[in-house]
Scaffold this motif. Structure first.
Motif, short mmCIF file in Angstrom:
data_model
loop_
_atom_site.label_atom_id
_atom_site.label_comp_id
_atom_site.label_asym_id
_atom_site.label_seq_id
_atom_site.Cartn_x
_atom_site.Cartn_y
_atom_site.Cartn_z
N SER A 10 31.40 53.96 13.92
CA SER A 10 31.40 54.61 12.62
C SER A 10 30.49 55.83 12.68
O SER A 10 29.42 55.79 13.28
CB SER A 10 30.90 53.66 11.54
N LEU A 11 30.95 56.92 12.07
CA LEU A 11 30.15 58.13 11.96
C LEU A 11 30.12 58.54 10.50
O LEU A 11 31.17 58.55 9.85
CB LEU A 11 30.76 59.27 12.79
N SER A 12 28.95 58.87 9.99
CA SER A 12 28.80 59.24 8.58
C SER A 12 29.54 58.26 7.66
O SER A 12 30.32 58.66 6.80
CB SER A 12 29.33 60.65 8.32
N ASP A 13 29.33 56.95 7.91
CA ASP A 13 29.92 55.91 7.07
C ASP A 13 31.44 55.83 7.15
O ASP A 13 32.08 55.20 6.31
CB ASP A 13 29.50 56.07 5.59
N ARG A 14 32.04 56.53 8.12
CA ARG A 14 33.49 56.44 8.28
C ARG A 14 33.78 55.75 9.60
O ARG A 14 33.22 56.13 10.63
CB ARG A 14 34.07 57.86 8.31
N GLU A 15 34.68 54.76 9.58
CA GLU A 15 35.03 54.11 10.83
C GLU A 15 36.03 54.99 11.59
O GLU A 15 37.10 55.28 11.08
CB GLU A 15 35.62 52.72 10.56
N ILE A 16 35.63 55.44 12.77
CA ILE A 16 36.45 56.40 13.53
C ILE A 16 37.22 55.69 14.65
O ILE A 16 38.39 55.96 14.88
CB ILE A 16 35.55 57.49 14.18
N VAL A 17 36.56 54.78 15.34
CA VAL A 17 37.19 54.02 16.42
C VAL A 17 37.23 52.56 15.99
O VAL A 17 36.21 52.00 15.60
CB VAL A 17 36.39 54.19 17.74
N GLY A 34 45.73 61.61 23.67
CA GLY A 34 45.81 61.43 22.21
C GLY A 34 45.58 62.75 21.50
O GLY A 34 44.94 63.65 22.04
N PRO A 35 46.13 62.88 20.30
CA PRO A 35 46.02 64.14 19.56
C PRO A 35 44.58 64.48 19.20
O PRO A 35 43.70 63.61 19.27
CB PRO A 35 46.82 63.88 18.28
N ASN A 36 44.34 65.70 18.81
CA ASN A 36 43.04 66.12 18.29
C ASN A 36 42.65 65.17 17.16
O ASN A 36 43.46 64.88 16.29
CB ASN A 36 43.10 67.54 17.72
N GLY A 37 41.43 64.72 17.19
CA GLY A 37 40.95 63.86 16.11
C GLY A 37 41.31 62.39 16.28
O GLY A 37 41.01 61.58 15.41
N ALA A 38 41.93 62.04 17.41
CA ALA A 38 42.34 60.64 17.63
C ALA A 38 41.14 59.71 17.83
O ALA A 38 41.24 58.50 17.65
CB ALA A 38 43.26 60.55 18.84
N GLY A 39 40.00 60.30 18.23
CA GLY A 39 38.81 59.49 18.45
C GLY A 39 38.40 59.37 19.92
O GLY A 39 37.53 58.58 20.27
N LYS A 40 39.01 60.19 20.78
CA LYS A 40 38.71 60.12 22.21
C LYS A 40 37.24 60.42 22.49
O LYS A 40 36.56 59.67 23.18
CB LYS A 40 39.59 61.12 23.00
N SER A 41 36.77 61.56 21.96
CA SER A 41 35.37 61.94 22.21
C SER A 41 34.41 60.92 21.62
O SER A 41 33.39 60.58 22.24
CB SER A 41 35.07 63.32 21.62
N THR A 42 34.74 60.42 20.44
CA THR A 42 33.87 59.44 19.79
C THR A 42 33.79 58.17 20.64
O THR A 42 32.69 57.63 20.87
CB THR A 42 34.40 59.12 18.37
N LEU A 43 34.93 57.71 21.13
CA LEU A 43 34.93 56.52 22.00
C LEU A 43 34.11 56.78 23.26
O LEU A 43 33.27 55.97 23.65
CB LEU A 43 36.38 56.15 22.38
N PRO A 80 30.11 65.91 28.78
CA PRO A 80 30.52 66.16 27.40
C PRO A 80 31.62 67.22 27.29
O PRO A 80 31.82 68.02 28.20
CB PRO A 80 29.24 66.64 26.72
N GLN A 81 32.31 67.19 26.16
CA GLN A 81 33.40 68.13 25.93
C GLN A 81 32.87 69.54 25.72
O GLN A 81 33.47 70.51 26.17
CB GLN A 81 34.20 67.67 24.69
N ASP A 82 31.74 69.67 25.03
CA ASP A 82 31.19 71.00 24.77
C ASP A 82 30.26 71.40 25.89
O ASP A 82 29.32 70.68 26.21
CB ASP A 82 30.42 71.00 23.45
P1 ADP Z 1 39.16 63.68 19.69
O1 ADP Z 1 38.12 63.79 20.74
O2 ADP Z 1 40.22 62.66 20.01
O3 ADP Z 1 39.78 65.00 19.34
P2 ADP Z 1 36.94 62.97 17.97
O4 ADP Z 1 36.44 61.69 18.52
O5 ADP Z 1 36.17 64.19 18.27
O6 ADP Z 1 38.49 63.14 18.34
O7 ADP Z 1 37.03 62.84 16.40
C1 ADP Z 1 37.67 61.72 15.78
C2 ADP Z 1 37.52 61.80 14.27
O8 ADP Z 1 36.15 61.62 13.95
C3 ADP Z 1 37.92 63.14 13.67
O9 ADP Z 1 38.61 62.88 12.47
C4 ADP Z 1 36.60 63.82 13.41
O10 ADP Z 1 36.70 64.69 12.30
C5 ADP Z 1 35.70 62.65 13.12
N1 ADP Z 1 34.29 62.92 13.43
C6 ADP Z 1 33.80 63.42 14.57
N2 ADP Z 1 32.45 63.52 14.53
C7 ADP Z 1 32.10 63.10 13.30
C8 ADP Z 1 30.84 62.98 12.60
N3 ADP Z 1 29.69 63.29 13.19
N4 ADP Z 1 30.86 62.49 11.34
C9 ADP Z 1 32.03 62.16 10.75
N5 ADP Z 1 33.23 62.24 11.34
C10 ADP Z 1 33.28 62.71 12.59
#
Ligand code: ADP
Ligand code: MG
Length: 256
Positions: A10-17, A34-43, A80-82
């Motif tokens: 969860s990031l900022s109270d939102r469950e992402i993965v 996976g598409p942009n925003g799929a959660g790859k980087s977060t995972l 990292p991606q960046d």
């Molecule tokens: P990917 O790498 O697959 O493109 P990310 O893992 O970067 O996807 O992002 C997955 C989702 O998490 C996106 O909807 C993004 O907006 C959201 N997200 C990323 N970082 C944060 C954050 N720090 N706080 C809240 N949401 C985030």
């Protein structure tokens, strides 16, 4: 080698993965699609220990939760991606930073450290950039230097977030073949990538993420189908299989 069970982030109270389980064996190169925003980087950031997660993760049977920071850095390398380097450190010293987890505090760089850094620089063909400041090389050159840093870290697990992005075709192939040879040495490699053909050709397995979940996991030829690409990316694509592997021609968007 790498075993993640029920990983939820969860990031900022939102469950992402959501409840992702993923195991990568020694010797395996796994492409995360996976598409942009799929959660790859977060995972990947969670697996690399950058952000907290719920669930369990172990490397070689040892839970990372019980590892100290140094021990963890000797278990998992993360690219990292960046690609940002803010100070004019030389490329050679940037790659040597990958050896930090192997050095005792205050101890000088060892011959083994230098050898590991040199081998990694050769793999990424950046020996010629050794003395250049990291702030004065091209984006692709910096990407290769950072890949070399992760390789120099010499960990059983490598997690690389879009390592091929911005590289020319020859360097993409060099990078993927470097990951293959690291896997052949017994490492486990997880890399995210948008080039599905490149992923299919160089990976043992592809894992497709969509909306924070794994929606496909298998050998590239079996896991990637036109139906999956339509569902996950919303594209129409022609998929072929020939002696070179899987070929993919995007034809348009599904709604067209
Ligand atoms: P990917 O790498 O697959 O493109 P990310 O893992 O970067 O996807 O992002 C997955 C989702 O998490 C996106 O909807 C993004 O907006 C959201 N997200 C990323 N970082 C944060 C954050 N720090 N706080 C809240 N949401 C985030
Ligand atoms: Mg990403």
């Amino acid at each position: 080698m790498l075993n993640a069970q029920s990983v939820t982030v969860s990031l900022s109270d939102r469950e992402i993965v959501h409840d992702v389980s993923l195991a990568i064996a020694a010797g395996e190169v796994v492409a995360l699609l996976g598409p942009n925003g799929a959660g790859k980087s977060t995972l990947m950031r969670a697996l690399a220990g950058i952000i907290p997660f719920a669930g369990t993760l172990s490397v070689d049977g040892r839970p990372t939760a019980t590892m100290r920071a140094g021990e963890r850095a000797r278990a998992i390398a993360y690219l990292p991606q960046d690609h940002v380097v803010h100070w004019p450190i030389s490329i050679a010293n940037l790659v040597l930073l990958g050896r930090l987890p192997h050095q005792r505090f205050g101890q000088a760089v060892s011959a083994a450290d230098r050898q590991a850094a040199l081998t990694a620089m050769r793999m990424m063909q950046i020996e010629g950039l050794a003395d250049r400041p990291a702030t004065e090389v091209s984006g692709g050159e910096l990407a290769r230097a950072l890949a070399a840093r992760a390789i120099a870290q010499d960990t059983p697990v490598i997690i690389a977030d879009e390592p091929a992005a911005g590289l020319d075709p020859a360097h993409q192939i060099r990078l993927m073949s470097a990951f293959r040879s690291l896997a052949a040495e017994g490492k486990a490699v997880l890399l995210s990538i948008h080039d599905i053909e490149l992923a299919a050709r160089w990976s043992d397995r592809v894992v497709m993420m969509s909306d924070g979940r794994i929606v496909a996991d298998g050998a590239p030829g079996e896991a990637i189908s036109a139906a999956l690409l339509a569902r996950v990316y919303g594209i129409k694509a022609r998929i072929g299989h020939d002696e070179c592997g899987l070929t993919l021609t995007p034809l348009g968007l599904s709604e067209d």
